[in-house]
Design a protein around this motif. Structure first.
Motif, PDB file in Angstrom:
ATOM      1  N   TYR A  27      68.484-124.324  56.246  1.00  0.00           N
ATOM      2  CA  TYR A  27      69.654-124.192  55.393  1.00  0.00           C
ATOM      3  C   TYR A  27      69.221-123.527  54.093  1.00  0.00           C
ATOM      4  O   TYR A  27      68.179-123.857  53.532  1.00  0.00           O
ATOM      5  CB  TYR A  27      70.224-125.580  55.079  1.00  0.00           C
ATOM      6  CG  TYR A  27      71.505-125.542  54.283  1.00  0.00           C
ATOM      7  CD1 TYR A  27      72.733-125.424  54.919  1.00  0.00           C
ATOM      8  CD2 TYR A  27      71.488-125.620  52.894  1.00  0.00           C
ATOM      9  CE1 TYR A  27      73.921-125.386  54.196  1.00  0.00           C
ATOM     10  CE2 TYR A  27      72.671-125.582  52.156  1.00  0.00           C
ATOM     11  CZ  TYR A  27      73.881-125.460  52.820  1.00  0.00           C
ATOM     12  OH  TYR A  27      75.044-125.418  52.104  1.00  0.00           O
ATOM     13  N   CYS A  29      70.759-122.387  50.231  1.00  0.00           N
ATOM     14  CA  CYS A  29      71.891-122.417  49.312  1.00  0.00           C
ATOM     15  C   CYS A  29      72.327-120.984  49.029  1.00  0.00           C
ATOM     16  O   CYS A  29      71.522-120.146  48.639  1.00  0.00           O
ATOM     17  CB  CYS A  29      71.511-123.105  48.008  1.00  0.00           C
ATOM     18  SG  CYS A  29      71.187-124.857  48.229  1.00  0.00           S
ATOM     19  N   CYS A 211      76.897-128.800  49.930  1.00  0.00           N
ATOM     20  CA  CYS A 211      75.710-128.398  50.692  1.00  0.00           C
ATOM     21  C   CYS A 211      75.293-129.483  51.678  1.00  0.00           C
ATOM     22  O   CYS A 211      74.951-129.193  52.821  1.00  0.00           O
ATOM     23  CB  CYS A 211      74.562-128.033  49.754  1.00  0.00           C
ATOM     24  SG  CYS A 211      74.773-126.392  49.022  1.00  0.00           S
ATOM     25  N   HIS A 236      70.296-130.098  41.716  1.00  0.00           N
ATOM     26  CA  HIS A 236      71.081-129.856  42.935  1.00  0.00           C
ATOM     27  C   HIS A 236      70.402-130.391  44.208  1.00  0.00           C
ATOM     28  O   HIS A 236      71.019-131.145  44.975  1.00  0.00           O
ATOM     29  CB  HIS A 236      71.380-128.359  43.060  1.00  0.00           C
ATOM     30  CG  HIS A 236      72.204-127.986  44.250  1.00  0.00           C
ATOM     31  ND1 HIS A 236      73.428-128.557  44.519  1.00  0.00           N
ATOM     32  CD2 HIS A 236      71.977-127.111  45.267  1.00  0.00           C
ATOM     33  CE1 HIS A 236      73.925-128.044  45.636  1.00  0.00           C
ATOM     34  NE2 HIS A 236      73.058-127.168  46.113  1.00  0.00           N
ATOM     35  N   GLU A 240      71.387-133.474  46.685  1.00  0.00           N
ATOM     36  CA  GLU A 240      71.636-133.314  48.126  1.00  0.00           C
ATOM     37  C   GLU A 240      70.862-134.369  48.917  1.00  0.00           C
ATOM     38  O   GLU A 240      71.392-134.980  49.845  1.00  0.00           O
ATOM     39  CB  GLU A 240      71.180-131.922  48.595  1.00  0.00           C
ATOM     40  CG  GLU A 240      72.146-130.802  48.284  1.00  0.00           C
ATOM     41  CD  GLU A 240      71.713-129.513  48.969  1.00  0.00           C
ATOM     42  OE1 GLU A 240      71.402-129.553  50.172  1.00  0.00           O
ATOM     43  OE2 GLU A 240      71.668-128.462  48.301  1.00  0.00           O
TER      44      GLU A 240
HETATM   45 ZN   LIG Z   1      73.007-126.016  47.806  1.00  0.00          ZN
END
Ligand SMILES: [Zn+2]
Length: 492
Positions: A27, A29, A211, A236, A240
């Motif tokens: 993944y 961002c 996210c 961030h 998450e």
């Molecule tokens: Zn993110």
């Protein structure tokens, strides 16, 4: 060959392998689409592109998910100021972002996930957190994550958060980089703001929950790799982790990759310093997309890159050197036989190239042996010591190099043309380099006519006129190349 990549979470270089033995689930961002991407953003996306291309080259299947943050404070504010719905406001920036990715030859992730299309998934995650006692609702109808409910908070960034206050809150999407606060999962709407009616109330998601929800939607509760720019590490990415691991009681991402920021002329890039560049700014200055790509990938992701115009010019020349060599290799007539030194050099270059990338994606060390090989092969050709079998040995090395670096094919005209069309539409023609504007003002037919005129002058032995035409074209950014097959021209 197994890529060994630095893992921010453990602080060590570790093998990166798909846990399911099939596809590497990763993944990254993506952008918040409220403006055009700057070269710092694109450095991150380019380095992630290097990662996925190297994985593919070495036989790993990649399942790469990237989000588009198409609702946040800035988007809501800007759309409000422009008096348009947020979807209309973000549309042009989403399109521009994909155009820019294409210009820079950044491969599309297998899955693009837009925040506004995943609201129910985010709401479900917040409900789960509430059931775990980790989310609470405030009087205005917003939801917050209780940091105290996740004792491991800070394990990624290794920040000392001992001074953290229980219950102190923050609701903005961007906030001070050093203080940890309960953060917003869901924001109640202020008058006139875009909002969704949901089971947890009316409002919109916070940035962090997007996210977590979308990563788990497409990759499962636990996956192989999470990437992003270094500025996202805190808060961030910590947020998450806190949300996801509290909800699932499982490790969220096993491996974390952070791309370091760039400097411009040794200083932090900022609008107030006058050293802030979007990709489009550089294209309008006459730099080619491929040169910008090479300049942004040639320093490894874990090192700070100092971006300069000299560096861009160096990249432009380096690409010319590679392309000229490749043409020579493809069109040259080489006698049967082989030069053992070239055979050896090709083998070594291939090994060093792969070894360097395998070692935490060291792009600087990966490109060096390729340029070394080009030099050795050019010298051998000059001395008529280059043979057919040497071409067969060198070509696959170039092919592997280009599978990752992707600068050999000349596809630079299109991004430049598109940037010019955009500048015209946006009233930014004053920012276009004069040479570039001149080159585009001549049609292909007009250039062909000039080239024919020059050829006629040469045949008539009027070399002064022939030179004058060449110079006139050069001033307009058109370069002529005489070869035995005639004259080739291109826009600079
Ligand atoms: Zn993110």
């Amino acid at each position: 060959m197994t890529l060994r990549l630095f893992n921010t979470l453990t602080g060590q270089i570790e093998p990166l392998l798909p846990a399911d033995g099939k596809a590497l689930r990763m993944y990254a961002c993506g952008p918040t689409v409220y403006d055009y991407g700057h070269i710092g953003n694109f450095r991150t996306f380019l380095q992630i592109d290097i990662l996925r291309r190297f994985l593919k080259l070495t036989g790993t299947t990649v399942r790469h998910v990237m989000n588009i943050t198409d609702v946040d404070d800035k988007i809501i504010r800007n759309a409000g100021e422009s008096g348009v719905p947020i979807g209309d406001y973000t549309k042009r920036y989403v399109e521009a972002f994909f155009e820019d990715l294409e210009a820079l030859r950044i491969e599309r992730p297998e899955q693009i996930a837009r925040a506004t299309e995943h609201i129910p998934r985010m709401v479900a995650l917040i409900e789960k957190l509430a059931a775990e006692g980790a989310a609470y609702k405030t009087d205005d109808g917003s939801w917050y994550f209780r940091l105290k409910s996740f004792p491991e908070y800070g394990k990624l960034s290794k920040k000392d958060l001992s001074g953290m206050e229980d219950g102190a809150r923050v609701d903005v999407d961007e906030y001070e980089k050093d203080s940890a606060r309960d953060f917003a999962l869901w924001k109640a709407p202020k008058p006139g703001e875009t909002s969704w009616e949901t089971a947890i109330g009316s409002g919109r998601p916070g940035w962090h929950i997007e996210c977590s929800a979308m990563a788990m939607e497409y990759l499962g509760e636990s996956f192989d790799l999470h990437c992003g720019g270094e500025d996202l590490m805190f808060p961030h990415h910590e947020n998450e982790i806190a949300q996801s691991e509290t909800a699932t009681h499982q490790q969220f991402a096993r491996h974390w990759m952070h791309v370091r920021f760039l400097l411009v002329d040794g200083r932090k890039m900022s609008k107030s310093e006058g050293n802030f560049y979007t990709l489009r700014d550089l294209l309008l200055k006459g730099f080619k997309a491929s040169a910008i790509r090479l300049a942004l990938i040639s320093v490894p992701y874990g090192n700070q890159l100092n971006f300069t115009f000299d560096g861009l010019i160096e990249s432009t020349k380096a690409i010319e050197r590679l392309r000229t060599f490749r043409d020579r290799l493809m069109t040259g007539k080489f006698p049967v036989g082989e030069n053992s030194q070239i055979q050896e050099a090709a083998k070594n270059a291939q090994e060093e190239f792969l070894r360097a990338l395998d070692n935490d994606l060291n792009t600087a060390e990966a490109r060096a042996p390729i340029f070394e090989l080009v030099r050795a092969a050019n010298t051998a050709m000059d001395q008529n010591e280059f043979f057919a079998a040497d071409r067969d040995a060198v070509l696959p090395v170039l092919k592997d190099f280009d599978a990752v670096f992707d600068v050999l094919e000349d596809r630079d005209a299109e991004p430049t043309r598109r940037a010019l069309a955009w500048a015209e539409k946006e009233g930014r023609l004053a920012d276009v380099a004069p040479e570039l504007r001149a080159a585009q003002s001549l049609s292909d037919e007009q250039i062909e006519a000039k080239v024919a005129e020059r050829l006629a002058a040469k045949k008539a032995r009027d070399f002064r006129l022939a030179d004058a035409i060449r110079n006139e074209l050069a001033e307009m950014g058109v370069i002529l190349e005489d070869s035995k097959d005639g004259v080739k021209w291109k826009r600079k």
